[in-house]
Design a protein around this motif. Structure first.
Motif, PDB file in Angstrom:
ATOM      1  N   GLY A 109      24.837  -0.060  85.995  1.00  0.00           N
ATOM      2  CA  GLY A 109      24.532  -1.130  85.110  1.00  0.00           C
ATOM      3  C   GLY A 109      25.802  -1.947  84.835  1.00  0.00           C
ATOM      4  O   GLY A 109      25.462  -3.184  84.938  1.00  0.00           O
ATOM      5  N   ASN A 113      25.957  -5.996  85.324  1.00  0.00           N
ATOM      6  CA  ASN A 113      25.872  -6.928  84.395  1.00  0.00           C
ATOM      7  C   ASN A 113      27.330  -7.952  85.002  1.00  0.00           C
ATOM      8  O   ASN A 113      27.208  -9.105  84.678  1.00  0.00           O
ATOM      9  N   THR A 134      18.407 -12.274  90.367  1.00  0.00           N
ATOM     10  CA  THR A 134      16.994 -11.751  89.951  1.00  0.00           C
ATOM     11  C   THR A 134      17.064 -10.035  90.374  1.00  0.00           C
ATOM     12  O   THR A 134      16.743  -9.205  89.539  1.00  0.00           O
ATOM     13  N   ARG A 137      19.320  -8.251  87.779  1.00  0.00           N
ATOM     14  CA  ARG A 137      18.453  -8.210  86.591  1.00  0.00           C
ATOM     15  C   ARG A 137      17.539  -6.877  86.579  1.00  0.00           C
ATOM     16  O   ARG A 137      17.296  -6.177  85.714  1.00  0.00           O
ATOM     17  N   ARG A 138      16.916  -6.702  87.739  1.00  0.00           N
ATOM     18  CA  ARG A 138      16.087  -5.720  88.098  1.00  0.00           C
ATOM     19  C   ARG A 138      16.762  -4.527  87.930  1.00  0.00           C
ATOM     20  O   ARG A 138      16.309  -3.541  87.271  1.00  0.00           O
ATOM     21  N   VAL A 140      19.382  -3.900  86.186  1.00  0.00           N
ATOM     22  CA  VAL A 140      19.899  -3.406  84.888  1.00  0.00           C
ATOM     23  C   VAL A 140      18.829  -2.920  84.181  1.00  0.00           C
ATOM     24  O   VAL A 140      18.859  -1.926  83.392  1.00  0.00           O
ATOM     25  N   THR A 141      17.772  -3.427  84.339  1.00  0.00           N
ATOM     26  CA  THR A 141      16.455  -2.971  83.558  1.00  0.00           C
ATOM     27  C   THR A 141      16.185  -1.445  84.000  1.00  0.00           C
ATOM     28  O   THR A 141      15.708  -0.576  83.407  1.00  0.00           O
ATOM     29  N   ALA A 142      16.193  -1.125  85.466  1.00  0.00           N
ATOM     30  CA  ALA A 142      16.038   0.273  85.927  1.00  0.00           C
ATOM     31  C   ALA A 142      17.109   1.111  85.392  1.00  0.00           C
ATOM     32  O   ALA A 142      16.899   2.204  85.210  1.00  0.00           O
ATOM     33  N   ARG A 144      18.716   0.944  82.682  1.00  0.00           N
ATOM     34  CA  ARG A 144      18.444   1.380  81.041  1.00  0.00           C
ATOM     35  C   ARG A 144      17.461   2.370  81.182  1.00  0.00           C
ATOM     36  O   ARG A 144      17.567   3.224  80.385  1.00  0.00           O
ATOM     37  N   GLN A 145      16.198   2.440  82.051  1.00  0.00           N
ATOM     38  CA  GLN A 145      15.276   3.299  81.944  1.00  0.00           C
ATOM     39  C   GLN A 145      15.737   4.564  82.325  1.00  0.00           C
ATOM     40  O   GLN A 145      15.454   5.520  81.857  1.00  0.00           O
ATOM     41  N   THR A 148      17.919   6.032  79.549  1.00  0.00           N
ATOM     42  CA  THR A 148      16.995   6.478  78.488  1.00  0.00           C
ATOM     43  C   THR A 148      16.281   7.987  78.974  1.00  0.00           C
ATOM     44  O   THR A 148      16.167   8.701  78.176  1.00  0.00           O
TER      45      THR A 148
END
Length: 164
Positions: A109, A113, A134, A137-138, A140-142, A144-145, A148
């Motif tokens: 991630g 970034n 794009t 960004r996808r 980074v979202t993945a 984060r998931q 978590t």
């Protein structure tokens, strides 16, 4: 012809020290909290020159004083947070592997970034910049998931270990 030992470009070298061992040491060494008053009690311990060198080298690598590292490890063992070699359970290894995995995924991630920051900083643009941004960004979202999910798995593992 496939390579016998496939390369993992960009992957950290894992021979020697397991990621779980590294994570356990960092977790334990950072956990020892400061007290409101100065610690004054001493326990004298003797080390060989090589042992002392190894302790101080590891403490420097972790950004700690040698006494802090030794104190944190002993205190962690007394609190049941760190088992001596041969006393570790499969659960201990799992928790430490999850911590190491989280660190590695978080680095992905961070890299995404950095790519996004570079593309958003202006300067000369290229035709593929928008699609790369794009995807960054996808990613980074993945990440984060996934982080978590790793945190949830580690928390459940620790909770289940304490309940047992």
């Amino acid at each position: 012809m496939a390579e016998e030992d496939p390369r993992h470009e960009g992957a950290p070298e894992t021979r020697g020290v397991r990621a779980a061992d590294e994570a356990a040491l960092r977790r334990v060494a950072r956990r020892r909290a400061r007290q409101g008053v100065q610690r004054k009690e001493r326990v004298d311990v003797r080390y060989s020159l090589d042992e002392k060198r190894a302790i101080l080298t590891e403490a420097r690598r972790l950004g700690l004083a040698g006494a802090h590292l030794v104190g944190a490890l002993v205190t962690a063992h007394l609190n049941g947070d760190l088992a001596l070699p041969g006393q570790r359970s499969v659960t201990d290894d799992l928790i430490d592997e999850l911590a190491a995995l989280r660190t590695q995924v978080a680095r992905i991630g961070t890299n995404a970034n950095q790519i996004a920051h570079r593309l958003n900083s202006g300067g000369e643009t290229h035709s593929v910049d928008a699609s790369v941004l794009t995807e960054a960004r996808r990613l980074v979202t993945a990440v984060r998931q996934v982080v978590t999910a790793i945190d949830t798995a580690a928390d459940e593992t620790v909770t289940n270990r304490r309940a047992a």
